[in-house]
Scaffold this active site. Structure first.
Site, PDB file in Angstrom:
ATOM      1  N   GLU A   1       0.848  -1.188   0.000  1.00 60.45           N
ATOM      2  CA  GLU A   1       0.000   0.000   0.000  1.00 60.45           C
ATOM      3  C   GLU A   1       0.886   1.242   0.000  1.00 60.45           C
ATOM      4  O   GLU A   1       1.771   1.371   0.861  1.00 60.45           O
ATOM      5  CB  GLU A   1      -0.897  -0.003   1.246  1.00 60.45           C
ATOM      6  CG  GLU A   1      -1.901  -1.132   1.261  1.00 60.45           C
ATOM      7  CD  GLU A   1      -2.265  -1.584   2.667  1.00 60.45           C
ATOM      8  OE1 GLU A   1      -2.015  -0.846   3.634  1.00 60.45           O
ATOM      9  OE2 GLU A   1      -2.795  -2.707   2.791  1.00 60.45           O
TER      10      GLU A   1
ATOM     11  N   LEU B   1      -5.721  -2.251  -1.024  1.00 57.61           N
ATOM     12  CA  LEU B   1      -5.604  -2.199   0.430  1.00 57.61           C
ATOM     13  C   LEU B   1      -6.113  -3.505   1.048  1.00 57.61           C
ATOM     14  O   LEU B   1      -7.245  -3.584   1.509  1.00 57.61           O
ATOM     15  CB  LEU B   1      -6.421  -1.001   0.942  1.00 57.61           C
ATOM     16  CG  LEU B   1      -6.026  -0.376   2.284  1.00 57.61           C
ATOM     17  CD1 LEU B   1      -6.814   0.902   2.507  1.00 57.61           C
ATOM     18  CD2 LEU B   1      -6.181  -1.306   3.442  1.00 57.61           C
TER      19      LEU B   1
ATOM     20  N   GLU C   1      -4.091  -6.719   3.179  1.00 61.28           N
ATOM     21  CA  GLU C   1      -2.816  -7.350   3.550  1.00 61.28           C
ATOM     22  C   GLU C   1      -2.773  -8.823   3.152  1.00 61.28           C
ATOM     23  O   GLU C   1      -1.715  -9.335   2.774  1.00 61.28           O
ATOM     24  CB  GLU C   1      -2.555  -7.191   5.055  1.00 61.28           C
ATOM     25  CG  GLU C   1      -2.121  -5.790   5.470  1.00 61.28           C
ATOM     26  CD  GLU C   1      -3.245  -4.764   5.422  1.00 61.28           C
ATOM     27  OE1 GLU C   1      -4.428  -5.155   5.379  1.00 61.28           O
ATOM     28  OE2 GLU C   1      -2.945  -3.557   5.419  1.00 61.28           O
TER      29      GLU C   1
ATOM     30  N   GLN D   1       2.096  -2.065   5.894  1.00 61.28           N
ATOM     31  CA  GLN D   1       2.269  -0.673   6.308  1.00 61.28           C
ATOM     32  C   GLN D   1       2.473  -0.511   7.811  1.00 61.28           C
ATOM     33  O   GLN D   1       3.234   0.349   8.249  1.00 61.28           O
ATOM     34  CB  GLN D   1       1.044   0.117   5.849  1.00 61.28           C
ATOM     35  CG  GLN D   1       1.303   1.566   5.622  1.00 61.28           C
ATOM     36  CD  GLN D   1       0.187   2.190   4.785  1.00 61.28           C
ATOM     37  OE1 GLN D   1      -0.958   2.251   5.243  1.00 61.28           O
ATOM     38  NE2 GLN D   1       0.509   2.637   3.598  1.00 61.28           N
TER      39      GLN D   1
ATOM     40  N   HIS E   1      -0.838   2.147  15.292  1.00 65.08           N
ATOM     41  CA  HIS E   1       0.395   2.575  14.634  1.00 65.08           C
ATOM     42  C   HIS E   1       1.601   2.367  15.541  1.00 65.08           C
ATOM     43  O   HIS E   1       2.710   2.780  15.203  1.00 65.08           O
ATOM     44  CB  HIS E   1       0.259   4.043  14.208  1.00 65.08           C
ATOM     45  CG  HIS E   1      -0.928   4.248  13.311  1.00 65.08           C
ATOM     46  ND1 HIS E   1      -2.103   4.812  13.733  1.00 65.08           N
ATOM     47  CD2 HIS E   1      -1.135   3.873  12.032  1.00 65.08           C
ATOM     48  CE1 HIS E   1      -2.978   4.807  12.742  1.00 65.08           C
ATOM     49  NE2 HIS E   1      -2.420   4.238  11.710  1.00 65.08           N
TER      50      HIS E   1
END
Ligand SMILES: Cc1ncc(C[n+]2csc(CCOP(=O)(O)OP(=O)(O)O)c2C)c(N)n1
Length: 827
Positions: free
Chosen positions: A512, A541, A543, A565, A614
């Protein structure tokens, strides 16, 4: 009369009754002619395919028989699905096939095609050869008896006829032996060597699949994409092909796939609902929508059930018809002739247009889901009986008898003859050796040849500074990274990726946002401009699909470097690494491999971009995947050589590597004080790559002060924090050695033990979680090695990482490290 399950006896009885009831043909038809006036298959070919169906059925019965006395370990069969013989017949023998577990007849036909292509097997080698003491029952004794020449009249009352006493078509007995060896877990089984019962054989282009339904479909799509890409390079003459350095790319110990190959993958009706399947359909359709060609034939074998759960009436057709970009074909798997014709049409369409299609093949399921399945718990007796009435073997027999190619009696004799041969092979394989030692079991899991890997890195260095120097200078715009001054971690990975692309012609970088944007953290910046959109590309998008593309591409001969990502998003696709990638060499004894370096941005401590998703700090799910390599580079001058090692290991040994990049360190410049630039490092010029080679499983050790008082074992962000803590400790007169593991799998055990013993005080600094974290592995390694010194752990709290400053409450801090060391020293 049916008991609470359809037993092998029931199935056998029904088959006999049905064949006995077939009326004798009025006239015999020449088998060389089409089996019916409007059919494309000849009677002889139908007889061959019927043999494959019979062989498959007899294998199912033999599987139950073996189980009945504890010598068989697998009873999921193909009964009712034998119409897939028609699909195999419609394909080319070299088309890679990733098969459903009910593919007995397909497998026999494929083995037959291969045997015909290679001619008679040399005596003694053929799996069909007969031991001397059984030579009175020849099996597959030679090429099939030729059918009578066209026009030869064969009378209905002639005894025998062409159906009765032909040898099995070439390859079928061998296929039966393969399957039986799988059932008894013989170490001589040709693909998994007793590790699982799978359909697979390299020379048949049958790639083994796992039992995880639909998990092979993303791989099939990736293979389709790669096969087509390599074909195009072939036809434009740019494919590295013969010119490719051995081991520079991927995939298969298998020769490359034929340029016009299409990929076939089959699965059941319940499987169409699985996330992996929907991902694969979607990805194939998505790429088709963009104009990219993916020649994949999906085959859905629809028996209406997933174990006990019914597919709602009409659902499978509705959902398959609705897949955008995927052409729909349908056939009745009980009608061999029509199924063949539709399969031919579907395969030809995929081959011609290089676009995806699905063949919806209706089947029945006979004898339940598997041996232990009591069907009557969830199916009415009438429904089970109705399936028996649709037995595809009876369908083919009816066709042959109706056409006058054979009598019911002859076909029954054939059934018994095949059954006898299959049983005999079953008895032969019973005594074959099983895997008998742990080392034997794991031998093909993840071969590691560190010397060859080091040599591959040295060769790459020689090329980069020798014949490849011009291309390298051009790719870097005249300014190679070693001349650009100290680099960050992100810049160093970027440069190493570029060098990888230069050295491995089959390498591709994708994920991505990695293409046009150059990655959300800029790690792949500029690669697309330098190496083109065919080698550096943005994916959709998903995985699962990204990893599937990597798996298929590796299998097709490429060296894929997919990017995930964020670590949190590896977890929703993790089966593709664990179940698919990591098992391929294990279940194929290295005949197939999926070299791959999965780059994953992860771990915590990001400034300004908080929250769990994240800053995920969980790697437990990777650490227990057997054979997986996990690299965590903390510093720029480690990242580049470690990436080179991973690429070389993937190319040389087919390794599956996860390259986990600490996001928080991507752009870090300083170590101790603002502006000190000590977290930057120059990029090594090719001449220094050999000397700076970092083997898999070797740690890096920093001595701080006397380095004699305490050993901190850490990795990733922990390295920087520990070095800073060590500086504080040094001010207090404490000497520390900081060990950067660099590799979380395999752990650098020898380095751990040596450095721990050097001080007798170990502090494990583990930014992953206390439970299931890396620290557990380090402590266990110390215990296993008999370490008797002191040890403590500083680890992340068992929590998801919260947003904002609260993150500090659960993550390891520099302060905690310093305190941990002091506590150790105070003991
Ligand atoms: C991902 C996954 N979940 C559950 C299972 C257990 N399981 C094995 S076969 C099966 C049913 C599959 O049905 P279908 O796809 O229709 O194939 P069929 O067995 O009917 O040919 C299930 C649930 C599995 N193998 N994989």
């Amino acid at each position: 009369m049916l008991s609470d399950v359809t037993t092998p006896q029931d199935l056998d009885d029904r088959f006999r009754e049905a064949l006995a009831a077939l009326p004798a043909p009025q006239q015999r038809r020449d088998p060389a002619r089409p089996v019916t006036d409007d059919a494309t298959l000849t009677g002889a070919r139908v007889l061959d395919l019927f043999d494959a169906q019979l062989t498959s059925r007899q294998l199912d019965l033999a599987g139950r028989w073996l189980r009945s006395f504890g010598e068989g370990f697998y009873t999921i069969g193909s009964a009712g699905h034998e119409g897939n013989a028609a699909v195999a017949a419609a394909l080319h023998a070299g088309d890679p096939a990733l098969l459903h577990y009910r593919s007995g007849a397909f497998y026999c036909v494929r083995a037959g095609q291969a045997a015909e292509a290679t001619g008679p097997e040399p005596a003694g080698q053929a799996a069909t050869s007969v031991p001397a003491d059984q030579a009175d029952h020849p099996v597959d004794a030679g090429p099939a008896a030729g059918p009578p020449a066209p026009g030869d009249a064969v009378r209905a009352d002639e005894p025998g006829g062409p159906a009765a006493d032909r040898p099995l078509p070439p390859g079928y007995a061998e296929a039966a032996r393969d399957v039986l060896r799988g059932m008894v877990a013989s170490s001589r089984e040709p693909i998994a060597g007793g590790r699982h019962k799978v359909f697979g054989r390299a020379d048949l282009a049958v790639v083994p699949t796992t039992s995880t339904i639909a998990s092979h479909l993303p791989r099939a799509v990736g293979m389709g994409l790669a096969v087509e890409r390599l074909r195009r390079l072939d036809t434009t003459g740019r494919r590295a092909g013969d010119g490719v350095r051995a081991g520079s790319g991927g995939g298969a110990a298998h020769a490359s796939w034929p340029p016009d190959a299409i990929v076939v993958c089959s699965f059941g009706d319940a499987s169409v609902n699985h996330a992996s399947a929907t991902a694969a359909f979607n990805t194939a359709g998505w790429y088709d929508h963009t104009g990219l060609r993916i020649p994949v034939l999906f085959v859905c074998e629809d028996n209406g059930l997933g174990i006990s759960v019914r597919s709602p009436q009409g659902w499978v057709e509705t959902t398959l018809r609705a897949k955008p970009g995927i052409r729909y074909f349908a056939a009745d798997g009980g009608d061999l002739v029509r199924a063949y014709e539709v399969a031919v049409e579907a395969a030809a369409w995929v081959r011609r247009h290089r676009r995806p299609a699905v063949l919806h093949l209706s089947t029945v399921r006979l004898m339940g889901h598997a041996g232990a399945d009591a069907e009557t718990a969830y199916r009415a007796a009438g429904e089970i009986a109705a399936d028996l009435d649709r037995d595809p073997l009876v369908g083919t027999a009816r066709l042959l008898v109706g056409a006058g190619v054979a009598t019911g009696e002859e076909l029954l004799a054939r059934y018994d003859e095949v059954g006898w041969q299959v049983r005999r092979i079953a008895e032969e394989v019973l005594d074959e050796p099983k895997l008998a030692a742990p080392a034997e079991v794991v031998a093909p899991l993840a071969p590691r040849r560190p010397v060859r890997v080091a040599r591959a890195v040295a060769d790459a260095a020689a090329r980069a500074s020798g014949p490849g120097a011009g291309a390298r200078a051009e790719a870097f715009g005249g300014k190679p990274p070693e001349l650009t001054g100290p680099l960050t971690l992100a810049q160093s990975i970027n440069a190493a990726l570029a060098d990888g692309m230069l050295d491995h012609p089959q390498m591709a970088v994708f994920g991505e946002d990695v293409g046009v944007k150059g990655g959300v953290y800029g790690v792949t910046k500029g690669l697309r401009d330098r190496f083109g959109a065919a080698r550096v590309f943005d994916t959709l998008l998903d995985e699962t699909s990204i990893l599937g593309l990597g798996l298929g591409a590796g299998l097709a001969g490429m060296l894929p470097v997919p990017e995930i990502q964020y670590l949190a998003y590896l977890h929703n696709a993790e089966d593709q690494v664990r179940g698919e990638a990591a098992t391929m060499q294990f279940f194929s004894q290295g005949a197939f491999r999926n070299p791959m370096v999965v780059r994953v941005a992860g771990l915590a401590y990001q400034e300004g971009f908080g929250g769990h998703f994240h800053n995920d700090n969980s790697v437990a799910v990777l650490r227990d995947v057997p054979g997986l390599v996990i690299a965590v580079p903390a510093r720029p001058d480690d990242a580049a050589p470690m990436l080179r090692t991973c690429l070389a290991s993937a190319a040389v040994d087919g390794s599956v590597c996860v390259f986990l990049e600490p996001i928080a360190l991507y752009h870090t410049r300083d170590l101790y004080a603002d502006g000190d630039g000590e977290w930057l490092a120059p990029y090594a010029e090719p001449g220094a790559w050999t000397g700076g080679h970092v083997p898999i499983g070797r740690a890096r050790v920093y001595g701080v002060g006397s380095a004699e008082d305490v050993t901190i074992i850490t990795f990733g962000n922990g390295v920087r924090m520990s070095l800073r803590a060590a500086a504080t400790l040094a001010d207090e007169g404490v000497g520390t050695r900081v060990v950067d593991l660099r590799w979380l799998a395999p752990l650098p055990v020898a380095d751990i033990i040596r450095e721990a013993a050097a001080t007798g005080r170990v502090l494990v600094v583990d930014e992953t979680r206390r439970s299931g974290g890396v620290g557990e592995g380090v402590i266990a390694a110390l215990v296993d090695a008999g370490y008797v010194g002191a040890a403590r752990r500083v680890a992340g709290v068992d929590s998801f990482v919260p947003l904002g400053p609260a993150a500090r409450q659960v993550l390891v801090s520099e302060e905690a490290i310093t305190q941990g060391a002091r506590t150790l020293l105070a003991r």
